[in-house]
Design a protein around this motif. Structure first.
Motif, PDB file in Angstrom:
ATOM      1  N   ASP A 135       0.832  -1.209   0.000  1.00 20.55           N
ATOM      2  CA  ASP A 135       0.000   0.000   0.000  1.00 20.55           C
ATOM      3  C   ASP A 135       0.865   1.257   0.000  1.00 20.55           C
ATOM      4  N   TRP A 136       1.050   1.862  -1.178  1.00 20.41           N
ATOM      5  CA  TRP A 136       1.890   3.053  -1.310  1.00 20.41           C
ATOM      6  C   TRP A 136       1.289   4.266  -0.608  1.00 20.41           C
ATOM      7  N   SER A 137      -0.007   4.276  -0.378  1.00 23.77           N
ATOM      8  CA  SER A 137      -0.636   5.448   0.252  1.00 23.77           C
ATOM      9  C   SER A 137      -0.114   5.668   1.674  1.00 23.77           C
ATOM     10  N   LEU A 138       0.473   4.635   2.290  1.00 21.75           N
ATOM     11  CA  LEU A 138       1.016   4.781   3.641  1.00 21.75           C
ATOM     12  C   LEU A 138       2.131   5.829   3.686  1.00 21.75           C
ATOM     13  N   LEU A 139       2.809   6.043   2.552  1.00 18.19           N
ATOM     14  CA  LEU A 139       3.907   7.004   2.518  1.00 18.19           C
ATOM     15  C   LEU A 139       3.423   8.439   2.673  1.00 18.19           C
ATOM     16  N   ASP A 140       2.137   8.671   2.440  1.00 19.34           N
ATOM     17  CA  ASP A 140       1.578  10.011   2.581  1.00 19.34           C
ATOM     18  C   ASP A 140       0.777  10.166   3.866  1.00 19.34           C
ATOM     19  N   MET A 141       0.719   9.105   4.675  1.00 22.12           N
ATOM     20  CA  MET A 141      -0.101   9.148   5.880  1.00 22.12           C
ATOM     21  C   MET A 141       0.730   9.493   7.110  1.00 22.12           C
ATOM     22  N   GLN A 142       0.067  10.029   8.104  1.00 27.38           N
ATOM     23  CA  GLN A 142       0.704  10.391   9.361  1.00 27.38           C
ATOM     24  C   GLN A 142      -0.199   9.940  10.500  1.00 27.38           C
ATOM     25  N   PRO A 143       0.323   9.772  11.689  1.00 26.91           N
ATOM     26  CA  PRO A 143       1.727   9.890  12.065  1.00 26.91           C
ATOM     27  C   PRO A 143       2.494   8.586  11.841  1.00 26.91           C
TER      28      PRO A 143
ATOM     29  N   ASP B 283     -10.320  12.031  12.238  1.00 23.58           N
ATOM     30  CA  ASP B 283      -9.267  11.642  13.176  1.00 23.58           C
ATOM     31  C   ASP B 283      -9.109  10.131  13.245  1.00 23.58           C
ATOM     32  N   LYS B 284      -9.831   9.417  12.404  1.00 23.42           N
ATOM     33  CA  LYS B 284      -9.833   7.958  12.489  1.00 23.42           C
ATOM     34  C   LYS B 284      -8.579   7.360  11.863  1.00 23.42           C
ATOM     35  N   GLY B 285      -8.190   6.203  12.394  1.00 26.57           N
ATOM     36  CA  GLY B 285      -7.117   5.401  11.811  1.00 26.57           C
ATOM     37  C   GLY B 285      -5.828   6.176  11.637  1.00 26.57           C
ATOM     38  N   ASN B 286      -5.193   5.984  10.466  1.00 27.25           N
ATOM     39  CA  ASN B 286      -3.921   6.636  10.174  1.00 27.25           C
ATOM     40  C   ASN B 286      -4.111   7.890   9.335  1.00 27.25           C
ATOM     41  N   SER B 287      -5.180   8.617   9.588  1.00 28.93           N
ATOM     42  CA  SER B 287      -5.430   9.853   8.855  1.00 28.93           C
ATOM     43  C   SER B 287      -4.428  10.921   9.258  1.00 28.93           C
TER      44      SER B 287
ATOM     45  N   GLY C 209      -8.531  10.925  -1.441  1.00 31.66           N
ATOM     46  CA  GLY C 209      -8.174  10.316  -0.161  1.00 31.66           C
ATOM     47  C   GLY C 209      -7.400  11.269   0.733  1.00 31.66           C
ATOM     48  N   SER C 210      -6.519  12.083   0.134  1.00 32.91           N
ATOM     49  CA  SER C 210      -5.711  13.011   0.927  1.00 32.91           C
ATOM     50  C   SER C 210      -6.571  14.086   1.582  1.00 32.91           C
ATOM     51  N   VAL C 211      -7.527  14.645   0.839  1.00 32.81           N
ATOM     52  CA  VAL C 211      -8.395  15.681   1.401  1.00 32.81           C
ATOM     53  C   VAL C 211      -9.288  15.093   2.487  1.00 32.81           C
ATOM     54  N   HIS C 212      -9.862  13.926   2.219  1.00 35.18           N
ATOM     55  CA  HIS C 212     -10.749  13.313   3.210  1.00 35.18           C
ATOM     56  C   HIS C 212      -9.978  12.827   4.436  1.00 35.18           C
ATOM     57  N   SER C 213      -8.667  12.562   4.265  1.00 34.05           N
ATOM     58  CA  SER C 213      -7.844  12.202   5.412  1.00 34.05           C
ATOM     59  C   SER C 213      -7.623  13.400   6.330  1.00 34.05           C
ATOM     60  N   LEU C 214      -7.878  14.612   5.816  1.00 31.56           N
ATOM     61  CA  LEU C 214      -7.780  15.823   6.615  1.00 31.56           C
ATOM     62  C   LEU C 214      -9.139  16.231   7.194  1.00 31.56           C
ATOM     63  N   MET C 215     -10.103  15.319   7.072  1.00 34.09           N
ATOM     64  CA  MET C 215     -11.447  15.605   7.577  1.00 34.09           C
ATOM     65  C   MET C 215     -11.886  14.593   8.631  1.00 34.09           C
TER      66      MET C 215
END
Length: 301
Positions: free
Chosen positions: A34-42, A266-270, A258-264
């Motif tokens: 899953d390459w999207s993990l590289l853009d996820m925090q923390p 607090d769940k998981g690795n957002s 996915g990136s914008v919704h990850s800023l909306m």
């Protein structure tokens, strides 16, 4: 095997965090999972001696579990580690045992990875395995290569033990320092000048307050969150779909939706809840509005 390769020339696909390495960025990065993990925090690395004692490996495993599960009401973290390091491996296994996500760094190429039980488990459980070496290449050990990658991909670094003879530990700490990462040590066993200034980790993990991370993001123009906020601030009123379209046009983020919704959320690795919708438009969450107003001049496209 599902291996994907990205080049630093492909700004849309290349991980933003690695741009912090500047001239030391890998030209090519190969990965499986899953390459999207590289853009996820923390994200956090739990590291130590390559030949860890059973006690040190046990400590690393427990910290991996804690960070992977988000214990004591804290948010869960992606655990980053090197497959050639005993402490790192123990921490990654602990994270997986807690149903967390892992980014593993290989020294060699992907030859035979399908038969590597840990690699396969990481991929099967939603993680990512990466390497700068092509399929079949031997490790050709470059001490700084994996350490630089790990320092760039983590936000915090937990060192299980510090000893002068552990060159890998000293190197990875130095690389993390260069990038301004937060570094803690579980048990400094031998005084080493390279470890000076690193605080001993308390029994409980330091609380991560996402609203305070806005100041960190403001100093990281290469990060995906910085770019999204910078684009958003160009417009007085913009909808969620409108911001996603702008990011697509500017080739920002491999997955703008996915990136914008990850800023909306607090769940998981957002990334953490930065935006909310109000009367059909995106606005900053109330607890961030004053902070953003004070530093919005730092966010430039």
């Amino acid at each position: 095997m599902g291996i994907r390769t990205v080049s630093f020339l492909d700004e849309m696909s290349y991980p933003c965090r690695l741009n912090e390495l500047d001239i030391f960025r890998p030209i090519l990065l190969h990965g499986m999972g899953d390459w999207s993990l590289l853009d996820m925090q923390p994200s956090v690395s739990v590291t130590g001696s390559p030949q860890a004692s059973p006690q040190d490996a046990s400590i690393a495993r427990e910290w991996g579990k804690k960070y992977g599960s988000g214990y004591d009401g804290q948010e869960s973290c992606i655990v980053v580690g090197r497959l050639a390091n005993a402490c790192d491996v123990a921490a990654m296994e602990g994270c997986l045992d807690a149903d967390g996500h892992v980014i593993a760094i290989m020294e060699a190429g992907f030859d035979g990875v399908a038969t590597n039980a840990l690699c396969q488990r990481i991929v099967d459980e939603g993680g990512l395995v990466i390497s700068t070496q092509w399929i079949g290449a031997s490790s050709g050990r470059n001490l700084c290569l994996c350490e630089r990658l790990m320092a760039a991909l983590c936000e915090q670094m937990i060192v299980v033990e510090c000893q002068r003879q552990n060159e890998e530990v000293v190197t990875v700490v130095e690389e993390a320092r260069k990038l301004g990462r937060e570094i803690h040590c579980v048990k400094p066993t031998v005084h080493d000048i390279s470890m000076e200034g690193i605080q001993v980790l308390p029994d409980k993990k330091t609380t991560v307050k996402k609203c305070e991370r806005i100041f960190e993001w403001a100093d990281k123009p290469y990060s995906i969150v910085y770019k999204i906020i910078a684009v958003y601030l160009q417009y007085e009123h913009i909808t969620c779909s409108g911001l996603i379209d702008k990011l697509k046009t500017l080739h920002i983020a491999t997955d703008p939706y996915g990136s914008v919704h990850s800023l909306m959320t607090d769940k998981g690795n957002s990334y953490g809840r930065v935006f909310m919708e109000e009367n059909g438009f995106l606005v900053f969450v109330p607890e961030l509005r004053e902070r953003i107003e004070a530093i919005k001049g730092k966010f430039r496209v």
